[in-house]
Design an enzyme around this catalytic site. Structure first.
Site, PDB file in Angstrom:
ATOM      1  N   ASP A 105       7.508  43.094  74.874  1.00 45.77           N
ATOM      2  CA  ASP A 105       8.399  44.253  74.977  1.00 45.77           C
ATOM      3  C   ASP A 105       7.598  45.545  74.801  1.00 45.77           C
ATOM      4  O   ASP A 105       6.486  45.651  75.308  1.00 45.77           O
ATOM      5  CB  ASP A 105       9.514  44.121  73.928  1.00 45.77           C
ATOM      6  CG  ASP A 105      10.818  44.731  74.380  1.00 45.77           C
ATOM      7  OD1 ASP A 105      10.912  45.962  74.397  1.00 45.77           O
ATOM      8  OD2 ASP A 105      11.741  43.975  74.741  1.00 45.77           O
ATOM      9  N   HIS A 110      12.986  49.174  71.416  1.00 47.09           N
ATOM     10  CA  HIS A 110      13.615  48.001  72.008  1.00 47.09           C
ATOM     11  C   HIS A 110      13.097  46.703  71.386  1.00 47.09           C
ATOM     12  O   HIS A 110      13.865  45.828  70.964  1.00 47.09           O
ATOM     13  CB  HIS A 110      13.347  48.029  73.515  1.00 47.09           C
ATOM     14  CG  HIS A 110      14.209  47.127  74.319  1.00 47.09           C
ATOM     15  ND1 HIS A 110      13.754  45.931  74.837  1.00 47.09           N
ATOM     16  CD2 HIS A 110      15.485  47.245  74.726  1.00 47.09           C
ATOM     17  CE1 HIS A 110      14.717  45.365  75.527  1.00 47.09           C
ATOM     18  NE2 HIS A 110      15.787  46.149  75.482  1.00 47.09           N
ATOM     19  N   SER A 113      19.614  42.288  77.195  1.00 46.05           N
ATOM     20  CA  SER A 113      18.361  42.357  76.450  1.00 46.05           C
ATOM     21  C   SER A 113      18.582  42.061  74.973  1.00 46.05           C
ATOM     22  O   SER A 113      17.626  41.792  74.250  1.00 46.05           O
ATOM     23  CB  SER A 113      17.713  43.733  76.605  1.00 46.05           C
ATOM     24  OG  SER A 113      18.588  44.741  76.152  1.00 46.05           O
TER      25      SER A 113
END
Length: 777
Positions: A178, A216, A388
């Site tokens: 990520d 994220h 996600s």
């Protein structure tokens, strides 16, 4: 002049009677809204019909009257347009003429209920008990409905009993591929695995978030392994597991680094969680490069000591734009578990992409709720979501499975998911029963992940482990079919025979891929479906309203998991439906089956470069084997040939033909018998070739040494063998067939001690890839 006042006083005195009189069963009690200035006149007019009882205390214009129950005045219908007797109609008119505005029947029919003391819902009590039993004092736990959902009971991952059984992810490592991972976070510093981590954007070991929006990966990591009982943010679903950080999304990245990111720490990382891919815009059709495909193949073949690393991908967030995950070459890989999303109510959120590659779903944002987790900058997050968030949650659940049973292969995990997934919203259209009796939906896959069911079957002695993988490459079907009619349909068929299955040591299906060459004036107006002999339909490509591309599907590969467990025998139908204002041409297509082998002793290791389709076209008639000894390895190279299956009844024994040193000494190589003469001839030729190579190397030794001392500014070219695999488009193969490396490129090491630990020796100019994060919604 005193007479009206006297009468009024008498009426009032009469009204001051006991309650018992009012409650008599012989009188009907009612109240009138009447201006008190009209009261004397009203009393005089209606004294033969009504008896005045009293004024309602505190309400000047409301007066209580009664009448005998023997009289039916239908006062409850006052000012209501209904059928009345003539007498009552006249009475109602008179009431109105005396300024009566309202009539209220005072029958004791309205019951009030006590507001009882609040009794805590059993679900709330259970959540508090879980927190107490596991010493969870983390402030977000009460909001982490995906772990335990008291608002909509049953709509959570059902993990609490797994925790009670002592399964918490211990000993399992998930790599978060990520935008980095905050390893200094209070929730992650103890679970961070440095050995499995690398920053490919900054070319350094620690994948620290460096950009403002590099949150994220941290949020995803905390879903899995956030520490419990530290009075900080929330709890991870596998809170005793470890997480590595592999940072690739914060800058452009080369295909080499992208490939390396998916196998980095392969001896440490068990699972790779990937919440990214091509743009979710309903227009893009894109897959990984050949380097990345080879890396994923290496991951499933060599990871976890040969049991295979697990790749978990988010299905995508482009459904509201008409996007579909079969246009994404990462999510439609047979090596990926593609995870969709459902929300707090178990509903399908409008962003979550569907396709025939979706295997399962789990919880994420929707219906006004999000996933609550840890954030960067010493904060917590209440806004994490999208597919996600679903993918790392699934990865965390698979961490629990690996603790329960570390002997499972990557295919066993997929099979386990198929067997234990729980169908949701079965009243919706799109569900179909598969050949093994399981329900499948392109939205939900085989259903939502249930942690307890997943772990319970994984550790059961009755779990049906899969035999080694086998495959069939169907013969490419060349057609010249076209239509420009609205709703025009093109169909083409391929028949799978038992002879072909026996030849390829194939028993039953797990994955089906279909590579097509379809031309279209507008790609988004083409619907592509695959229909199996058992009648199960895979929607390979739906209509995409925003996709105006004029290239169609040039050698694009779709994938489906909807046919899991079928024997595959019979006709497979490719069906193409055209929309109005479009023209479509089917040039060719090829179907490939991947699944379980018949005989584990005949299993071989898969290669992306081997042309397995030629085996069905030209089956060999005899087999030979040669063993070559080298200084460091002992590899067995085999070639096999059998007479054409449809024209002979001779027993055929298949042989391994990989010839790749990475696949050497593979357990389960084909067993075969040899013709002694052919073996001798082949040995002689091999020896002769070896001798010629030695002579060539000796005579060109000086020339080679001079080449090695060339100036650093010279360019080096590496030719990649085009892979005949299940992903490449013609453009991909052309783009990746040759790369030029700049020998002057410099590595960005933080210090010289990190050079040895770097995943590559130089920074190249291979080009760049940029993958959007599956953004939180």
């Amino acid at each position: 002049m005193y007479l009206p006042a006297l009468r009024l006083a008498c009426w009032i005195l009469i009204g001051l009677r006991s309650t018992e009189a009012l409650e008599t069963s012989e009188r009907e009690i009612f109240a009138l809204k009447l201006d008190k200035s009209w009261l004397p006149t009203f009393l005089e007019t209606f004294q033969d019909k009504f008896r005045y009882e009293r004024q309602i205390n505190g309400l000047d214009d409301y007066h209580v009257f009664s009448h005998s129950k023997n009289e039916e005045f239908q006062l409850e219908n006052f000012k209501v347009k209904t059928l009345l007797t003539r007498d009552n109609a006249n009475l109602h008119s008179e009431l109105i003429s005396h300024n009566v505005d309202e009539v209220h029947m005072l029958r004791p029919s309205h019951y009030l209920h006590k507001r009882a003391p609040v009794v805590m819902d059993k679900s709330e009590e259970l959540r508090e008990q879980i927190a107490k039993d596991f010493d969870i004092d983390d402030p977000l736990f009460a909001k982490q409905w995906h772990l335990f959902n008291p608002r909509y009971p049953g709509h959570d991952v059902n993990v609490s009993q797994v925790w009670y059984d002592g399964i918490t992810g211990k000993g399992v490592v998930t790599a978060i591929v990520d935008d980095g991972l905050d390893m200094d976070s209070k929730d992650l510093k103890e679970s961070f695995c440095e050995e499995g981590s690398w920053d490919f954007n900054a070319n350094t070991r620690l994948p620290k978030p460096r950009l403002r929006d590099d949150h994220h990966g941290t949020r995803c990591a905390a879903e899995i392994a956030a520490k419990k009982g530290n009075k900080y943010c929330g709890v991870g679903v596998a809170y005793d597991s470890k997480v590595s950080g592999i940072r690739i999304l914060s800058d452009k990245i080369t295909p080499e680094d992208e490939a390396l990111s998916l196998i980095y720490g392969l001896d440490v990382n068990d699972i790779y969680s990937c919440s990214w891919g091509p743009a979710d815009n309903g227009i893009t059709m894109q897959g990984p490069s050949s380097l990345v495909k080879e890396a994923m193949l290496k991951g499933v073949q060599d990871g976890r000591k040969g049991k295979g690393a697990l790749y978990v991908f988010a299905s995508g967030n482009g459904a509201s734009s008409g996007d579909n995950c079969n246009f994404d070459g990462y999510t439609n890989s047979i090596y990926s578990i593609t995870v969709g999303a459902i929300d707090i109510k178990g509903l399908h959120p409008p962003y979550a992409e569907a396709c025939s590659a979706v295997m399962t779903v789990t919880y994420s944002s929707g219906s006004g709720e999000h996933i609550h987790t840890t954030d960067i900058n010493d904060k917590c997050s209440d806004t994490h979501g999208g597919t996600s968030a679903a993918a790392p949650l699934a990865a965390g659940l698979y961490s629990l499975v690996y603790q329960a049973n570390p002997d499972l292969t990557w295919r066993d995990i997929q099979w386990l998911t198929v067997l234990t997934a729980v169908p949701v919203n079965e009243q919706e259209p799109g569900w179909q029963k598969t050949a093994i009796g399981k329900m499948y939906s392109h939205k939900y896959g085989y259903g939502k992940i249930d942690a307890y069911a997943l772990v319970n079957l994984a550790r059961s002695p009755d779990f049906p482990y899969l035999k080694p993988q086998s495959w069939i490459y169907g013969t490419e079907v060349h057609e010249s079919l076209n239509t420009s009619e609205a709703n025009g349909v093109l169909t083409s068929k391929y028949e799978l025979t038992q002879e072909a299955k026996d030849l390829m040591n194939f028993e039953k299906i797990e994955h089906v891929t279909v590579t097509v060459d379809i031309k279209a004036a507008e790609r988004g107006k083409v619907l592509v479906e695959l229909i199996s002999p058992s009648g199960v339909v895979s929607e390979l490509a739906p209509y995409r309203r925003m996709d105006k591309d004029k290239e169609g599907f040039p050698n694009w590969t779709f994938m489906s998991v909807a046919h899991w467990g079928e024997d595959g025998l019979g006709e497979w139908i490719l069906k193409i439906t055209n929309k109005e204002g479009n023209s479509v041409v089917l040039n060719s297509w090829q179907i490939k089956f991947f699944g379980e082998s018949q005989d584990p002793e005949k299993a071989e290791k898969f290669s992306l470069t081997k042309k397995y389709d030629e085996i069905l076209v030209n089956p060999p008639s005899s087999s030979t084997s040669t063993t070559v000894d080298t200084s460091s390895t002992e590899a067995t190279f085999s070639s096999s040939s059998v007479s054409e299956a449809s024209a002979t009844e001779t027993d055929v024994k298949e042989t391994s033909t990989t010839g790749d040193e990475d696949f050497e000494n593979e357990e389960g190589s084909y067993k075969h018998s040899n013709s002694s003469h052919i073996t001798e001839y082949l040995a002689f030729l091999l020896g002769l070739g070896f001798l010629i190579c030695i002579i060539f190397l000796f005579t060109n030794r000086n020339k080679l040494e001079r080449r090695q001392r060339r100036n650093r500014r010279d360019e080096y070219e590496f030719d990649l063998i085009p892979a005949d695999d299940d992903f490449d488009t013609e453009e991909d193969q052309e783009a990746n067939s040759q790369f030029t490396l700049d020998s002057d490129a410099e590595l960005m090491f933080e210090d010289t001690s990190q050079r040895e630990a770097s995943p590559h020796e130089y920074q190249d100019s291979l080009g760049s890839n940029e993958h959007p994060k599956r953004a939180a919604l």
